[in-house]
Design an enzyme around this catalytic site. Structure first.
Site, PDB file in Angstrom:
ATOM      1  N   ASP A  66       0.871  -1.178   0.000  1.00  0.00           N
ATOM      2  CA  ASP A  66       0.000   0.000   0.000  1.00  0.00           C
ATOM      3  C   ASP A  66       0.904   1.222   0.000  1.00  0.00           C
ATOM      4  O   ASP A  66       1.956   1.224   0.638  1.00  0.00           O
ATOM      5  CB  ASP A  66      -0.894  -0.005   1.242  1.00  0.00           C
ATOM      6  N   ARG A 171       8.207   2.744  -3.975  1.00  0.00           N
ATOM      7  CA  ARG A 171       7.884   1.339  -4.245  1.00  0.00           C
ATOM      8  C   ARG A 171       9.135   0.581  -4.691  1.00  0.00           C
ATOM      9  O   ARG A 171       9.383  -0.537  -4.252  1.00  0.00           O
ATOM     10  CB  ARG A 171       6.775   1.226  -5.291  1.00  0.00           C
TER      11      ARG A 171
HETATM   12  P1  IMP Z   1      -1.809   2.046  -3.954  1.00  0.00           P
HETATM   13  O1  IMP Z   1      -0.542   1.602  -3.323  1.00  0.00           O
HETATM   14  O2  IMP Z   1      -1.889   1.581  -5.368  1.00  0.00           O
HETATM   15  O3  IMP Z   1      -3.010   1.694  -3.125  1.00  0.00           O
HETATM   16  O4  IMP Z   1      -1.718   3.616  -4.026  1.00  0.00           O
HETATM   17  C1  IMP Z   1      -2.637   4.461  -3.392  1.00  0.00           C
HETATM   18  C2  IMP Z   1      -2.639   5.823  -4.029  1.00  0.00           C
HETATM   19  O5  IMP Z   1      -1.412   6.498  -3.733  1.00  0.00           O
HETATM   20  C3  IMP Z   1      -2.754   5.851  -5.541  1.00  0.00           C
HETATM   21  O6  IMP Z   1      -4.091   5.861  -5.959  1.00  0.00           O
HETATM   22  C4  IMP Z   1      -2.095   7.185  -5.865  1.00  0.00           C
HETATM   23  O7  IMP Z   1      -3.000   8.215  -5.607  1.00  0.00           O
HETATM   24  C5  IMP Z   1      -1.006   7.285  -4.830  1.00  0.00           C
HETATM   25  N1  IMP Z   1       0.275   6.722  -5.305  1.00  0.00           N
HETATM   26  C6  IMP Z   1       0.916   5.649  -4.795  1.00  0.00           C
HETATM   27  N2  IMP Z   1       2.052   5.414  -5.433  1.00  0.00           N
HETATM   28  C7  IMP Z   1       2.136   6.349  -6.397  1.00  0.00           C
HETATM   29  C8  IMP Z   1       3.117   6.620  -7.402  1.00  0.00           C
HETATM   30  O8  IMP Z   1       4.157   5.960  -7.566  1.00  0.00           O
HETATM   31  N3  IMP Z   1       2.834   7.676  -8.198  1.00  0.00           N
HETATM   32  C9  IMP Z   1       1.737   8.437  -8.081  1.00  0.00           C
HETATM   33  N4  IMP Z   1       0.801   8.228  -7.176  1.00  0.00           N
HETATM   34  C10 IMP Z   1       1.003   7.186  -6.324  1.00  0.00           C
END
Ligand code: IMP
Length: 183
Positions: A66, A171
């Site tokens: 996450d 990440r």
């Molecule tokens: P998840 O890890 O995919 O749940 O990310 C949650 C939210 O964080 C995404 O919908 C984006 O809004 C933001 N986010 C996470 N990682 C990134 C990234 O590498 N670039 C841009 N937005 C990110």
């Protein structure tokens, strides 16, 4: 090869995890499981709760992650609410919230949870420090990439080739850190 399932709806993440873990003997499969995210203050709490839910479904050998964008002038918002904030405010809404703000520092954070039979669970977090730029720039990436530039970088994440972003991103760092712990 030992099989491990990545629980995500984002196939871009699958590619990144595969590139880091296959050389270590892990065959990373995709498990498109919907897991409910609790309301919590930290990504770690969300990940630990997701791991509990997945285990309750008798799924073994899995990875879940996450991430979120934490903006200092907004006291860490959108943080754990980043996907909701992206859907509702979007990049433009975030820029509006920062209009007139002197301080534009922010960080992306990523928390990864890994559960493998016969090993202790791994839960780790990494961050990418940076700032929110003045306007949206770039076509690449996703989410808040067009408004975020990493420390020491002029280009936003959306203006960088994916491999360059992955080399410094929250990440990318978390995946490398997981690979180090699994080695
Ligand atoms: P998840 O890890 O995919 O749940 O990310 C949650 C939210 O964080 C995404 O919908 C984006 O809004 C933001 N986010 C996470 N990682 C990134 C990234 O590498 N670039 C841009 N937005 C990110």
């Amino acid at each position: 090869m030992r099989k491990v399932q990545l629980i995500t709806s984002n196939l871009g993440k699958l590619k990144e995890f595969r590139a880091a873990l296959e050389p270590l003997g892990y065959d990373v499969a995709h498990l498109p499981l919907e897991v409910e995210e609790i309301q919590a203050d930290t990504l770690e709490e969300v990940v630990v709760d997701c791991m509990r839910q997945v285990r309750a479904l008798k799924v073994k050998d899995f990875i879940i992650d996450d991430s979120g964008l934490f903006v200092d002038a907004l006291k860490g918002f959108p943080g754990v609410y980043s996907s909701y904030a992206l859907r509702t405010l979007g990049c433009e809404g975030l820029l509006k919230l920062l209009e007139g703000a002197d301080k534009r520092t922010a960080r992306f954070e990523c928390c990864v949870g890994c559960s493998l039979e016969g090993r202790e669970d791994i839960v780790l977090s990494e961050a990418c420090e940076g700032r929110i730029v003045q306007g949206m720039r770039g076509q690449g990436g996703f989410g808040f990439d067009p408004v975020f530039a990493a420390k020491g970088e002029e280009r936003t994440f959306a203006e960088m080739p994916l491999d360059e972003k992955n080399a410094i991103s929250h990440r990318g760092k978390a995946i490398k850190s997981l690979a180090r712990q699994l080695r």
